[in-house]
Design a protein around this motif. Structure first.
Motif, PDB file in Angstrom:
ATOM      1  N   GLY A  19       0.810  -1.204   0.000  1.00  0.00           N
ATOM      2  CA  GLY A  19       0.000   0.000   0.000  1.00  0.00           C
ATOM      3  C   GLY A  19       0.848   1.260   0.000  1.00  0.00           C
ATOM      4  N   LEU A  20       1.896   1.256   0.789  1.00  0.00           N
ATOM      5  CA  LEU A  20       2.813   2.407   0.805  1.00  0.00           C
ATOM      6  C   LEU A  20       3.458   2.621  -0.560  1.00  0.00           C
ATOM      7  CD1 LEU A  20       4.744   2.353   4.208  1.00  0.00           C
ATOM      8  CD2 LEU A  20       3.711   4.351   3.120  1.00  0.00           C
ATOM      9  N   ALA A  21       3.924   1.532  -1.187  1.00  0.00           N
ATOM     10  CA  ALA A  21       4.560   1.650  -2.499  1.00  0.00           C
ATOM     11  C   ALA A  21       3.560   2.169  -3.536  1.00  0.00           C
ATOM     12  CB  ALA A  21       5.136   0.297  -2.933  1.00  0.00           C
ATOM     13  N   VAL A  36      -4.474   8.357  -4.451  1.00  0.00           N
ATOM     14  CA  VAL A  36      -3.464   7.784  -3.559  1.00  0.00           C
ATOM     15  C   VAL A  36      -4.010   6.548  -2.852  1.00  0.00           C
ATOM     16  CG1 VAL A  36      -2.178   8.177  -1.416  1.00  0.00           C
ATOM     17  CG2 VAL A  36      -2.176   9.922  -3.221  1.00  0.00           C
ATOM     18  N   LEU A  37      -5.215   6.659  -2.291  1.00  0.00           N
ATOM     19  CA  LEU A  37      -5.784   5.521  -1.556  1.00  0.00           C
ATOM     20  C   LEU A  37      -6.171   4.382  -2.495  1.00  0.00           C
ATOM     21  CD1 LEU A  37      -7.982   7.327   1.123  1.00  0.00           C
ATOM     22  CD2 LEU A  37      -5.735   6.260   1.412  1.00  0.00           C
ATOM     23  N   PHE A  38      -6.632   4.722  -3.712  1.00  0.00           N
ATOM     24  CA  PHE A  38      -6.981   3.680  -4.674  1.00  0.00           C
ATOM     25  C   PHE A  38      -5.746   2.877  -5.065  1.00  0.00           C
ATOM     26  CE2 PHE A  38      -7.714   2.128  -9.019  1.00  0.00           C
ATOM     27  CZ  PHE A  38      -8.873   1.409  -8.824  1.00  0.00           C
ATOM     28  N   LEU A  39      -4.652   3.567  -5.375  1.00  0.00           N
ATOM     29  CA  LEU A  39      -3.429   2.848  -5.746  1.00  0.00           C
ATOM     30  C   LEU A  39      -2.827   2.132  -4.554  1.00  0.00           C
ATOM     31  CD1 LEU A  39      -1.308   4.800  -8.371  1.00  0.00           C
ATOM     32  CD2 LEU A  39      -2.843   2.874  -8.659  1.00  0.00           C
ATOM     33  N   ALA A  40      -3.060   2.642  -3.344  1.00  0.00           N
ATOM     34  CA  ALA A  40      -2.602   1.926  -2.153  1.00  0.00           C
ATOM     35  C   ALA A  40      -3.297   0.573  -2.036  1.00  0.00           C
ATOM     36  CB  ALA A  40      -2.867   2.769  -0.902  1.00  0.00           C
ATOM     37  N   VAL A  41      -4.588   0.548  -2.290  1.00  0.00           N
ATOM     38  CA  VAL A  41      -5.341  -0.715  -2.239  1.00  0.00           C
ATOM     39  C   VAL A  41      -4.886  -1.654  -3.347  1.00  0.00           C
ATOM     40  CG1 VAL A  41      -7.631  -1.755  -2.493  1.00  0.00           C
ATOM     41  CG2 VAL A  41      -7.339   0.305  -1.110  1.00  0.00           C
ATOM     42  N   ILE A  42      -4.719  -1.110  -4.559  1.00  0.00           N
ATOM     43  CA  ILE A  42      -4.272  -1.949  -5.681  1.00  0.00           C
ATOM     44  C   ILE A  42      -2.871  -2.498  -5.413  1.00  0.00           C
ATOM     45  CG2 ILE A  42      -3.603  -1.928  -8.115  1.00  0.00           C
ATOM     46  CD1 ILE A  42      -6.607  -1.958  -7.621  1.00  0.00           C
ATOM     47  N   GLY A  43      -1.955  -1.621  -4.987  1.00  0.00           N
ATOM     48  CA  GLY A  43      -0.592  -2.072  -4.710  1.00  0.00           C
ATOM     49  C   GLY A  43      -0.518  -3.033  -3.551  1.00  0.00           C
ATOM     50  N   GLY A  44      -1.394  -2.829  -2.550  1.00  0.00           N
ATOM     51  CA  GLY A  44      -1.366  -3.686  -1.377  1.00  0.00           C
ATOM     52  C   GLY A  44      -2.038  -5.028  -1.567  1.00  0.00           C
ATOM     53  N   TRP A  66      -8.566  -7.601   8.381  1.00  0.00           N
ATOM     54  CA  TRP A  66      -7.358  -6.830   8.627  1.00  0.00           C
ATOM     55  C   TRP A  66      -6.656  -6.340   7.367  1.00  0.00           C
ATOM     56  CZ3 TRP A  66      -7.210  -5.501  13.468  1.00  0.00           C
ATOM     57  CH2 TRP A  66      -7.744  -6.355  14.430  1.00  0.00           C
ATOM     58  N   LEU A  67      -6.819  -7.017   6.253  1.00  0.00           N
ATOM     59  CA  LEU A  67      -5.977  -6.719   5.101  1.00  0.00           C
ATOM     60  C   LEU A  67      -6.380  -5.435   4.385  1.00  0.00           C
ATOM     61  CD1 LEU A  67      -5.281 -10.262   3.603  1.00  0.00           C
ATOM     62  CD2 LEU A  67      -4.103  -8.995   5.410  1.00  0.00           C
ATOM     63  N   LEU A  68      -7.659  -5.222   4.149  1.00  0.00           N
ATOM     64  CA  LEU A  68      -8.080  -3.985   3.493  1.00  0.00           C
ATOM     65  C   LEU A  68      -7.721  -2.748   4.331  1.00  0.00           C
ATOM     66  CD1 LEU A  68      -9.379  -2.957   0.921  1.00  0.00           C
ATOM     67  CD2 LEU A  68     -11.621  -3.141   2.034  1.00  0.00           C
ATOM     68  N   PRO A  69      -7.971  -2.761   5.651  1.00  0.00           N
ATOM     69  CA  PRO A  69      -7.519  -1.626   6.456  1.00  0.00           C
ATOM     70  C   PRO A  69      -6.006  -1.420   6.412  1.00  0.00           C
ATOM     71  CG  PRO A  69      -9.160  -2.885   7.666  1.00  0.00           C
ATOM     72  CD  PRO A  69      -8.826  -3.678   6.444  1.00  0.00           C
ATOM     73  N   SER A  70      -5.242  -2.506   6.294  1.00  0.00           N
ATOM     74  CA  SER A  70      -3.781  -2.374   6.213  1.00  0.00           C
ATOM     75  C   SER A  70      -3.374  -1.637   4.946  1.00  0.00           C
ATOM     76  CB  SER A  70      -3.129  -3.758   6.235  1.00  0.00           C
ATOM     77  OG  SER A  70      -3.364  -4.416   7.460  1.00  0.00           O
ATOM     78  N   ALA A  71      -4.072  -1.893   3.839  1.00  0.00           N
ATOM     79  CA  ALA A  71      -3.775  -1.188   2.593  1.00  0.00           C
ATOM     80  C   ALA A  71      -4.087   0.297   2.724  1.00  0.00           C
ATOM     81  CB  ALA A  71      -4.580  -1.801   1.436  1.00  0.00           C
ATOM     82  N   PHE A  72      -5.244   0.621   3.321  1.00  0.00           N
ATOM     83  CA  PHE A  72      -5.596   2.023   3.535  1.00  0.00           C
ATOM     84  C   PHE A  72      -4.598   2.709   4.461  1.00  0.00           C
ATOM     85  CE2 PHE A  72     -10.037   0.869   2.240  1.00  0.00           C
ATOM     86  CZ  PHE A  72     -10.124   1.781   1.193  1.00  0.00           C
ATOM     87  N   LEU A  73      -4.164   1.995   5.493  1.00  0.00           N
ATOM     88  CA  LEU A  73      -3.186   2.569   6.421  1.00  0.00           C
ATOM     89  C   LEU A  73      -1.883   2.882   5.698  1.00  0.00           C
ATOM     90  CD1 LEU A  73      -2.396   3.362   9.294  1.00  0.00           C
ATOM     91  CD2 LEU A  73      -1.695   0.981   9.679  1.00  0.00           C
ATOM     92  N   GLY A  74      -1.452   1.975   4.816  1.00  0.00           N
ATOM     93  CA  GLY A  74      -0.257   2.239   4.022  1.00  0.00           C
ATOM     94  C   GLY A  74      -0.402   3.508   3.198  1.00  0.00           C
ATOM     95  N   GLY A  75      -1.599   3.708   2.618  1.00  0.00           N
ATOM     96  CA  GLY A  75      -1.845   4.917   1.834  1.00  0.00           C
ATOM     97  C   GLY A  75      -1.806   6.173   2.685  1.00  0.00           C
ATOM     98  N   LEU A  76      -2.325   6.093   3.901  1.00  0.00           N
ATOM     99  CA  LEU A  76      -2.360   7.262   4.783  1.00  0.00           C
ATOM    100  C   LEU A  76      -0.984   7.605   5.349  1.00  0.00           C
ATOM    101  CD1 LEU A  76      -5.657   6.496   6.724  1.00  0.00           C
ATOM    102  CD2 LEU A  76      -5.316   8.222   4.945  1.00  0.00           C
TER     103      LEU A  76
END
Length: 211
Positions: A19-21, A36-44, A66-76
């Motif tokens: 998600g961060l990447a 940003v959040l959309f690509l975080a979900v896609i990347g994560g 846990w996984l979808l929130p982890s992707a959003f957290l990476g984006g944030l």
């Protein structure tokens, strides 16, 4: 061989790094918070989705709480990360490449582990692990209209994932502890990916077919 038991938290960490990447790629293209959040979900989650589709199992990215929130957290977390590394382009390139390498490594090992749990043959386990590792970044690059780095002459990407998947498979086959096996596989992928990027190891350029 003992049953494999890579914990859910490691899956969540992989999603977070992916998600961060993805979010960093969006920021480099000047996307807004939605992008940003959309690509975080896609990347994560892209690698996890491809992995589970190949294995024909329930999509863990959606069934786990846990996984979808982890992707959003990476984006944030991308904004604090960029503030930490500063405005220098080289430092941001290093941060992006390192996060991408960590996501590649974690998902490659997790994909190999899931394929082994499904009882697939060795070459299929390595294939699933590699696809899981590169899948999120591949979908991300296509969405932002960039030629996927996996297919361009340049530093190792797929060629970094494959040895790590093989190492994890062999170490688990001889029944080394899963933590040790995962650490070796992840470390090998990150080391190969970062070494090829920093030392300018290049994959070869294929010849164009004549008309």
């Amino acid at each position: 061989m003992n049953s494999l038991a890579i914990p859910l938290w490691l899956d969540a960490v992989a999603v977070g790094f992916g998600g961060l990447a993805g979010a960093l790629a969006a920021r480099r293209r000047g996307f807004d918070i939605v992008g940003v959040l959309f690509l975080a979900v896609i990347g994560g989650l892209g690698g996890a989705l491809l992995r589970d589709l190949l294995l024909q199992v329930p999509v863990r990215a959606l069934t786990s709480p846990w996984l979808l929130p982890s992707a959003f957290l990476g984006g944030l977390l991308v904004a604090p990360l960029l503030a930490l590394v500063g405005p220098l382009r080289f430092r941001r390139d290093v941060a992006f490449t390192l996060l991408d390498a960590l996501s590649l490594a974690l998902y490659s090992v997790l994909g190999t582990d899931r394929a082994m749990s499904a009882g697939l043959p060795p070459i299929s386990c390595v294939f699933v692990g590699t696809v899981a590792g590169v899948g999120g970044a591949l979908i991300r690059d296509v969405l932002i209209n960039e030629q996927p780095e996996h297919f361009k002459p340049g530093s190792f990407y797929v060629l970094a994932a494959v040895p790590g998947c093989i190492a994890y498979f062999i170490l688990r086959t001889v029944e080394l502890p899963v933590v040790v096996s995962a650490a070796v596989g992840i470390g090998a992928i990150v080391a190969i990916r970062m070494s090829s990027w920093s030392l300018d190891w290049q994959t070869g350029r294929g010849r164009k077919a004549s008309a």
